[in-house]
Design an enzyme around this catalytic site. Structure first.
Site, mmCIF file in Angstrom:
data_model
loop_
_atom_site.group_PDB
_atom_site.id
_atom_site.type_symbol
_atom_site.label_atom_id
_atom_site.label_comp_id
_atom_site.label_asym_id
_atom_site.label_seq_id
_atom_site.Cartn_x
_atom_site.Cartn_y
_atom_site.Cartn_z
ATOM 1 C CG HIS A 145 -9.750 -5.750 0.400
ATOM 2 N ND1 HIS A 145 -10.038 -6.939 1.036
ATOM 3 C CD2 HIS A 145 -8.431 -5.534 0.605
ATOM 4 C CE1 HIS A 145 -8.947 -7.406 1.615
ATOM 5 N NE2 HIS A 145 -7.949 -6.580 1.363
ATOM 6 C CG ASP A 188 -12.662 -9.045 1.042
ATOM 7 O OD1 ASP A 188 -12.646 -7.994 0.362
ATOM 8 O OD2 ASP A 188 -12.154 -9.119 2.167
ATOM 9 C CG ASN A 241 -0.625 -6.687 -1.873
ATOM 10 O OD1 ASN A 241 -1.244 -7.164 -2.815
ATOM 11 N ND2 ASN A 241 -1.070 -6.736 -0.614
ATOM 12 C CD GLU A 292 -4.581 -7.898 1.047
ATOM 13 O OE1 GLU A 292 -5.455 -7.244 1.641
ATOM 14 O OE2 GLU A 292 -3.363 -7.650 1.148
ATOM 15 C CD GLU A 335 -2.762 -1.438 2.377
ATOM 16 O OE1 GLU A 335 -2.695 -0.596 3.282
ATOM 17 O OE2 GLU A 335 -3.523 -2.411 2.410
HETATM 18 O O1 G3I Z 1 -4.759 -9.655 18.189
HETATM 19 C C1 G3I Z 1 -5.600 -8.645 18.766
HETATM 20 C C2 G3I Z 1 -6.359 -9.220 19.943
HETATM 21 O O2 G3I Z 1 -5.460 -9.593 20.951
HETATM 22 C C3 G3I Z 1 -7.345 -8.159 20.446
HETATM 23 O O3 G3I Z 1 -8.134 -8.719 21.456
HETATM 24 C C4 G3I Z 1 -8.244 -7.698 19.321
HETATM 25 C C5 G3I Z 1 -9.173 -6.569 19.773
HETATM 26 O O4 G3I Z 1 -9.550 -5.738 18.701
HETATM 27 O O5 G3I Z 1 -7.445 -7.198 18.268
HETATM 28 C C6 G3I Z 1 -6.581 -8.177 17.713
HETATM 29 O O6 G3I Z 1 -5.844 -7.604 16.666
HETATM 30 C C7 G3I Z 1 -6.570 -7.358 15.489
HETATM 31 C C8 G3I Z 1 -5.871 -8.121 14.362
HETATM 32 O O7 G3I Z 1 -6.495 -7.829 13.132
HETATM 33 C C9 G3I Z 1 -5.918 -9.632 14.560
HETATM 34 O O8 G3I Z 1 -7.233 -10.082 14.568
HETATM 35 C C10 G3I Z 1 -6.555 -5.885 15.197
HETATM 36 O O9 G3I Z 1 -7.330 -5.188 16.170
HETATM 37 C C11 G3I Z 1 -7.135 -5.613 13.827
HETATM 38 O O10 G3I Z 1 -6.962 -4.235 13.514
HETATM 39 C C12 G3I Z 1 -6.408 -6.451 12.789
HETATM 40 O O11 G3I Z 1 -7.029 -6.230 11.556
HETATM 41 C C13 G3I Z 1 -6.283 -6.672 10.451
HETATM 42 C C14 G3I Z 1 -6.069 -5.517 9.469
HETATM 43 O O12 G3I Z 1 -5.364 -5.980 8.342
HETATM 44 C C15 G3I Z 1 -5.311 -4.358 10.085
HETATM 45 O O13 G3I Z 1 -5.188 -3.337 9.155
HETATM 46 C C16 G3I Z 1 -7.046 -7.775 9.752
HETATM 47 O O14 G3I Z 1 -7.160 -8.915 10.602
HETATM 48 C C17 G3I Z 1 -6.341 -8.163 8.453
HETATM 49 O O15 G3I Z 1 -7.163 -9.058 7.750
HETATM 50 C C18 G3I Z 1 -6.114 -6.909 7.631
HETATM 51 O O16 G3I Z 1 -5.452 -7.255 6.450
HETATM 52 C C19 G3I Z 1 -5.165 -6.173 5.563
HETATM 53 C C20 G3I Z 1 -3.944 -6.589 4.772
HETATM 54 O O17 G3I Z 1 -2.888 -6.906 5.633
HETATM 55 C C21 G3I Z 1 -3.527 -5.502 3.803
HETATM 56 N N1 G3I Z 1 -4.621 -5.102 2.964
HETATM 57 C C22 G3I Z 1 -5.837 -4.765 3.637
HETATM 58 C C23 G3I Z 1 -6.283 -5.886 4.564
HETATM 59 C C24 G3I Z 1 -7.596 -5.557 5.226
HETATM 60 O O18 G3I Z 1 -7.481 -4.451 6.091
#
Ligand code: G3I
Length: 445
Positions: free
Chosen positions: A231, A261, A195, A259, A154
């Site tokens: 996305h 969806d 990416n 990615e 990004e």
């Molecule tokens: O691990 C913590 C957990 O301990 C806590 O209880 C919980 C409470 O909110 O948060 C957990 O972390 C989260 C993490 O995902 C794991 O589930 C974060 O808050 C959350 O912000 C994070 O989101 C991820 C996101 O990237 C962050 O920008 C998504 O899972 C993940 O699918 C997403 O992936 C990104 C790609 O890397 C890049 N392109 C966009 C895509 C979607 O945003």
């Protein structure tokens, strides 16, 4: 030490896979359909969930996995110099046990970095060393085990300018070439990607990415591919997706849909799910049509493991399986776009018609109807259907189409009325739609 531990995890994962069986979709698995077309079919995964049905589907349906979060800097080095590879190792072991590729994600990003890094105050030289060490450490750890890395994630704004980030602000745009060069030194066999999102169609952002890749290639910087995250929003697959994939291929790099969806406003219903299926179909078909599009990866295969509901409240149902791991119409659409699917062969002695949407954008779509005969033949034909949601044919080719209200009738052109036994004829059309674009049933008369 690390490899024997990993072998143990792999054996355990394999045993769990065998014990739980694989009875989820009777059709040919997506990974096999993809392989027959030279495409890798992947999914993002959460390491802790790779058991039971989730592990089963991951292992049987997909030929690659991407750690959704486990390889990000914040996950692997939460405190400076203190590493946690547990989930990343687990995912790599799972992939090896299931003969899958791993897509490494991601080395250089503005998000999900550890707070010690983002809160620090660094000189350019320090930042450069930190990034170099990070890439060296992570890529080196998995040397020979990662098929492709999303090295830089990004980097652009929507208007095609560089995004202001820790990296750009501290190092200038040269951080991209440096990161690729360091990653290549750490694992010369891994394919290296940039990416981004909203770069699926031809637009200012994808053109900036195109120009960057072109210039990196000219400078001899190691760049193997571009990742189009995809996305997408229901009904908004860019009409220029295939053209865009093709132009990157023309630069001599691979393209991956990294990615995928397609989110919708909840609750889902059958109309929205049919439209979602058409959207998945057109994305996969666009990749299938370009040799250098090598991978289609969904960002979570089940609605139970998707980033969408928390990021876009009120939206969801964005993946090909529902939250109970049942395949949705989108799953079957992916299979069909890869040449498989559930289409039943026509009964002996019959001619049948199959309708599909080959691409769709916010107000329009391109459809096609194929008339096939087996044990029978036609010397002329007429295909009839009724649109279910106000769609309108605007232009047709290889047939003359008329529409009255929702009812469409298309008759053969002078040159394609004859459909021999064992043969087929296809005609196409453009149409407009709004709200939804369900697929109608076509009858021959
Ligand atoms: O691990 C913590 C957990 O301990 C806590 O209880 C919980 C409470 O909110 O948060 C957990 O972390 C989260 C993490 O995902 C794991 O589930 C974060 O808050 C959350 O912000 C994070 O989101 C991820 C996101 O990237 C962050 O920008 C998504 O899972 C993940 O699918 C997403 O992936 C990104 C790609 O890397 C890049 N392109 C966009 C895509 C979607 O945003």
């Amino acid at each position: 030490m690390r490899s024997s531990l990993r072998a143990g995890v792999a054996a355990l994962v394999a045993a769990v896979g065998l014990a739980t069986g694989t009875a989820h979709a009777a059709d040919t698995p997506l990974r096999d359909l993809g392989a027959a077309k030279g495409k890798v079919v992947g999914t993002a995964v959460t390491g802790s969930r790779l058991t039971g049905t989730y592990g089963d589907i991951t292992g049987t349906q997909f030929s690659a996995v991407t750690p959704g979060n486990a390889m990000k800097w914040g996950s692997v080095e939460p405190a400076r110099g203190s590493f946690d590879w547990t989930e990343a190792d687990q995912i790599v072991a799972f992939a090896q046990a299931h003969h899958q590729q791993v897509r490494g994600h991601t080395l250089v990003w503005h998000s999900q970095n550890p707070s010690w890094l983002t809160n620090g105050s660094w000189t350019s030289a320090q930042l450069s060393d930190l990034l170099h060490d990070h890439i060296d450490t992570e890529v080196g750890r998995y040397k020979g085990e990662i098929a492709a890395w999303d090295v830089v994630n990004e980097p652009f704004n929507e208007d095609g300018t560089y995004r202001s980030t820790l990296w750009y602000d501290g190092l200038g745009s040269g951080y991209i070439a440096s990161a690729l060069t360091w990653a290549h030194a750490a694992d010369p066999d891994a394919k290296l990607y940039i990416n981004d999102y909203n770069v699926e169609g031809v637009n200012a952002k994808s053109t900036a990415l195109y120009n960057l890749v072109k210039s990196l290639k000219q400078q001899g910087v190691p760049i193997d591919g571009v990742g189009l995250q995809a996305h997408l929003i229901l009904g908004q697959v860019p009409a220029t997706l295939q053209q865009n994939i093709q132009r990157f291929a023309g630069l001599g790099v691979d393209v991956a849909i990294t990615e995928l969806d397609v989110r919708m406003q909840l609750p889902a219903d059958s109309t929205k799910l049919a439209r979602q299926a058409a959207d998945f179909r057109s994305v996969v078909a666009a990749c299938a049509a370009v040799t250098r599009c090598v991978n289609v990866t969904v960002w979570g295969f089940t609605d139970d493991d998707s980033w969408v509901p928390s990021a876009f409240p009120g939206y969801g149902a964005a993946t090909p399986y529902d939250e109970n791991y049942q395949p949705k119409p989108a799953y079957h659409a992916i299979a069909e776009a890869l040449g498989g699917g559930t289409t039943t062969p026509p009964p002996t002695g019959a001619c049948t018609a199959a309708y599909s949407v080959s691409s769709q954008w916010n107000t329009g779509f391109t459809g096609q109807v194929t008339i096939s005969c087996s044990g029978a033949s036609l010397s002329s034909w007429k295909a009839n259907w009724t649109f279910g949601a106000g769609q309108q044919v605007t232009q047709a080719w290889n047939a003359a189409c008329t529409q009255s209200g929702a009812a469409v009738t298309c008759t053969n052109a002078s040159y394609n009325g004859s459909v021999p036994d064992g043969g087929s004829v296809t005609f196409g059309f453009n149409g407009s739609w709004s709200g939804s674009n369900p697929v109608p049933t076509v009858t021959l008369g």
